[in-house]
Design a protein around this motif. Structure first.
Motif, PDB file in Angstrom:
ATOM      1  N   ARG A  24       4.087   1.374  11.361  1.00 52.93           N
ATOM      2  CA  ARG A  24       3.959   2.571  12.202  1.00 52.93           C
ATOM      3  C   ARG A  24       2.839   3.466  11.691  1.00 52.93           C
ATOM      4  N   SER A  39      -0.881   4.691  13.567  1.00 49.76           N
ATOM      5  CA  SER A  39      -0.888   6.105  13.940  1.00 49.76           C
ATOM      6  C   SER A  39      -2.225   6.762  13.597  1.00 49.76           C
ATOM      7  N   ASP A  60       6.979  12.144   9.655  1.00 46.37           N
ATOM      8  CA  ASP A  60       6.994  10.806  10.250  1.00 46.37           C
ATOM      9  C   ASP A  60       7.561   9.731   9.329  1.00 46.37           C
TER      10      ASP A  60
END
Length: 308
Positions: free
Chosen positions: A222, A226, A267
């Motif tokens: 992820r 990003s 995050d």
């Protein structure tokens, strides 16, 4: 450690298979496993042991408690020992290298071993990794001996304990079992016995570590997909290698701002800065014999992100 429980025996065999080792001696902690490894290798007074000058102080502390001299070698952005730096650090008194797979980053143990003078052993420390591979070879399977920890913060956590892994003829009987068999060992066994009631928890701990590794690798994917990947970068891995992330070291680019760091925390997880003081500078090593080698350098210190 023999058991009457087939599930325990299966878990021990699973651990050995994952780390590519034929036998294990369970002991009180990862630090105790390091001390026992040094005893097995007959590393003692006057001998030198190369250690990374980053991360956990317990690695060098085990060397000092064995009566040996730690040779601290700086690590670069990869945060693990480099073969060329290890070779330069060796002297006629060097007897071992402790190669730590720091934060789950794969250390180049095979090339370190190849760069060493004859008779110098490599102890792999896999306490901070699970699932790492170096050029496709599992972490823990290459050195002369391997040590690990089952402490509360470790990937395979039992809350306490550790293990020394290697060839049975090298390590068998190295740790006391607390029964009459201790009287017949070929050498005095270490008193740092494993807390036996924890062993039945090993199968669940391995399964938990597998699930955690899956979550952590998904978190890294992820991150790489990003916008944050434009402002922070991961350490470079050796070709064909995979990390078993326990912390995510991220090097900030000049474009990184405090807001980006906040976003990292939102995050991925809590963010902290790497400790600015290397182990060689800690007060516990001020009065002991030691050598400090420059080794690798890092232009900027990484942030350490707790993930998964």
């Amino acid at each position: 450690m023999p058991s009457a429980d087939p599930r325990v025996d299966a878990a021990v065999q699973d651990l050995l298979h994952r780390l590519g080792r034929p036998a294990a001696e369970f002991c009180a902690s990862g630090a105790a496993a390091l001390e026992v490894a040094l005893e097995v290798l007959e590393v003692g007074a006057g001998a030198e042991v190369v250690v990374p000058d980053a991360g956990c102080h317990s690695v060098a502390a085990a060397v000092v408690r064995a009566g040996a001299v730690p040779v601290f070698v700086g690590v670069g952005e990869e945060l693990t020992l480099r073969p060329a730096d290890v070779a330069l650090a060796c002297s006629e008194r060097t007897r071992a290298v402790i190669a730590v797979h720091q934060y789950g980053l794969p250390c180049d143990v095979a090339d370190i071993a190849e760069a060493l003078p004859p008779g110098v052993a490599v102890i792999e420390d896999v306490a901070q990794t699970w699932g790492s591979t170096t050029r496709g070879v599992p972490a823990g399977s290459t050195g002369t001996l391997t040590v690990t920890s089952f402490g509360p913060s470790k990937p395979v956590s039992l809350g306490a304990g550790g293990a020394l892994l290697g060839a049975a003829d090298m390590i068998s009987g190295a740790v006391a079992r607390g029964d009459t068999t201790d009287r017949h060992r070929p050498r005095p066994p270490s008193p740092a016995r494993f807390p036996a009631p924890l062993l039945p928890l090993l199968a669940d701990a391995i399964a938990r570590a597998d699930r955690q590794l899956t979550r952590r690798r998904a978190a890294v994917d992820r991150f790489l997909g990003s916008d944050l990947a434009h402002h922070f970068r991961l350490p470079r891995l050796l070709p064909g290698s995979r990390a078993g992330w326990t912390r995510l070291p991220l090097y900030p680019a000049p474009s990184a701002t405090p807001r980006h760091i906040e976003q990292l925390a939102d995050d991925l997880g809590p963010v902290q800065r790497m400790h600015p003081q290397p182990p060689s500078a800690l007060p516990m090593f001020h009065r002991c014999a030691k050598r400090v080698m420059a080794g690798g350098r890092r232009p900027v210190e990484p942030l350490l992100v707790t993930i998964g």
